[in-house]
Write an enzyme that holds these catalytic residues in place. Structure first.
Site, PDB file in Angstrom:
ATOM      1  N   ARG A  50       0.868  -1.181   0.000  1.00  0.00           N
ATOM      2  CA  ARG A  50       0.000   0.000   0.000  1.00  0.00           C
ATOM      3  C   ARG A  50       0.902   1.228   0.000  1.00  0.00           C
ATOM      4  O   ARG A  50       1.696   1.411   0.929  1.00  0.00           O
ATOM      5  CB  ARG A  50      -0.893   0.011   1.244  1.00  0.00           C
ATOM      6  CG  ARG A  50      -1.752  -1.237   1.384  1.00  0.00           C
ATOM      7  CD  ARG A  50      -2.541  -1.208   2.677  1.00  0.00           C
ATOM      8  NE  ARG A  50      -3.359  -2.395   2.840  1.00  0.00           N
ATOM      9  CZ  ARG A  50      -4.166  -2.610   3.883  1.00  0.00           C
ATOM     10  NH1 ARG A  50      -4.226  -1.713   4.853  1.00  0.00           N
ATOM     11  NH2 ARG A  50      -4.873  -3.709   3.958  1.00  0.00           N
ATOM     12  N   ASP A  52       1.605   5.443  -0.232  1.00  0.00           N
ATOM     13  CA  ASP A  52       1.015   6.747   0.068  1.00  0.00           C
ATOM     14  C   ASP A  52       0.982   7.616  -1.178  1.00  0.00           C
ATOM     15  O   ASP A  52       1.572   7.291  -2.208  1.00  0.00           O
ATOM     16  CB  ASP A  52       1.852   7.469   1.137  1.00  0.00           C
ATOM     17  CG  ASP A  52       1.773   6.800   2.493  1.00  0.00           C
ATOM     18  OD1 ASP A  52       0.737   6.197   2.792  1.00  0.00           O
ATOM     19  OD2 ASP A  52       2.775   6.879   3.234  1.00  0.00           O
ATOM     20  N   TYR A 113      12.113  -1.834  -0.856  1.00  0.00           N
ATOM     21  CA  TYR A 113      11.918  -0.431  -1.205  1.00  0.00           C
ATOM     22  C   TYR A 113      13.262   0.242  -1.456  1.00  0.00           C
ATOM     23  O   TYR A 113      14.301  -0.156  -0.904  1.00  0.00           O
ATOM     24  CB  TYR A 113      11.219   0.322  -0.067  1.00  0.00           C
ATOM     25  CG  TYR A 113       9.755   0.045   0.083  1.00  0.00           C
ATOM     26  CD1 TYR A 113       8.803   0.863  -0.529  1.00  0.00           C
ATOM     27  CD2 TYR A 113       9.300  -1.023   0.853  1.00  0.00           C
ATOM     28  CE1 TYR A 113       7.448   0.619  -0.379  1.00  0.00           C
ATOM     29  CE2 TYR A 113       7.948  -1.281   1.008  1.00  0.00           C
ATOM     30  CZ  TYR A 113       7.031  -0.452   0.390  1.00  0.00           C
ATOM     31  OH  TYR A 113       5.688  -0.705   0.540  1.00  0.00           O
ATOM     32  N   ARG A 201       9.900   5.862   5.269  1.00  0.00           N
ATOM     33  CA  ARG A 201      10.126   7.311   5.236  1.00  0.00           C
ATOM     34  C   ARG A 201      10.626   7.830   6.582  1.00  0.00           C
ATOM     35  O   ARG A 201      11.467   8.738   6.639  1.00  0.00           O
ATOM     36  CB  ARG A 201       8.842   8.030   4.821  1.00  0.00           C
ATOM     37  CG  ARG A 201       8.460   7.809   3.361  1.00  0.00           C
ATOM     38  CD  ARG A 201       7.070   8.328   3.073  1.00  0.00           C
ATOM     39  NE  ARG A 201       6.918   9.718   3.491  1.00  0.00           N
ATOM     40  CZ  ARG A 201       5.732  10.325   3.644  1.00  0.00           C
ATOM     41  NH1 ARG A 201       4.613   9.652   3.404  1.00  0.00           N
ATOM     42  NH2 ARG A 201       5.685  11.583   4.006  1.00  0.00           N
TER      43      ARG A 201
END
Length: 251
Positions: A50, A52, A113, A201
């Site tokens: 998911r 952002d 990521y 993040r």
């Protein structure tokens, strides 16, 4: 019904994220509408991760169930045509049939990521919206890498967890977290079975503080041990984050 596994590349800039939202366009909505235009069927897109608003993907795995008889290559070509006509920056890189017990999200055993920091004084041009520009002195990427190793392993990541996170537990196992420099870019790469909302993040934001000399290397470990969102130093912006790959048994 045929279950089709899709590999999606997308620029997250115009989207409110991957999952459907009531207040703006999403990757899920765009792909579902493209499938409906090709097959005449209303489907639900299930994805490995998911993302952002503003987050990108190099190879997001997802699946849809389709009743219409259609070859995977034909479906891929048709979806790319519909997405291009709609003006959405999404490409279907691959499409293949999967057994009905294969699930893009629940069968996934690993996610990776990449976070891109461009470390220079000049403004971004080609990378506008696709990297985090950190001006000023050169980031100490070696110190960032050393500090990052305190986060590898099984920990309570409450400090690096968004208040909106819906995960049952803040405990996650981070398999790897590395920092390296390539010219003006500082690249942060990480992998785990799953991540908390904003975890990557938040980790990158704190590592950047180390690179800038605003934090000691040990402060990353101290922030982790605090298990308190108030101990977070900085949350990196979404535009530098990329979903890179999803892993599945047998692949």
């Amino acid at each position: 019904m045929t279950r089709f596994a899709l590999t999606l590349e997308f620029d997250g800039t115009p989207f409110m994220g991957l999952q459907r939202q009531a207040h703006g366009p999403t990757v899920q909505q765009a792909v579902e509408e493209a499938v409906e235009s090709v097959t005449g069927e209303q489907v639900t897109l299930h994805a490995a991760g998911r993302t952002d608003a503003g987050v990108h993907a190099l190879a997001m795995r997802a699946h849809v169930d389709v009743a219409k008889a259609i070859a995977p290559f034909r479906l891929m070509e048709a979806l790319n045509a519909r997405l291009r006509l709609a003006g959405w920056p999404i490409a279907v890189l691959a499409c293949e049939e999967k057994p009905e017990d294969w699930h893009a999200r629940f069968s996934c055993t690993g996610r990776s990521y990449l976070y891109r920091i461009v470390n220079r004084r000049a403004p971004l041009t080609l990378d506008t919206g696709r990297a985090w520009l950190v001006k000023g002195p050169a980031l100490d990427h070696e110190a960032m890498h050393r500090a990052a190793q305190a986060l590898v392993g099984k920990h309570d990541f409450t400090t690096f967890r968004s208040k909106q996170c819906q995960a049952d537990s803040p405990v996650k196992t981070l398999d790897r977290l590395s920092v390296r420099r390539l010219g003006d870019e500082v690249l942060i790469e990480t992998g785990a079975r799953s991540f908390l909302h904003h975890q990557v993040r938040s980790m990158v934001g704190c590592l950047a503080l180390v690179g800038l000399g605003h934090w000691r290397e040990g402060q990353v470990a101290e922030a982790l041990a605090a298990r308190d969102r108030q101990a977070l130093g900085h949350n990196a912006p979404p535009e530098g984050l990329y979903f890179v790959a999803a892993s599945y048994p047998g692949e």
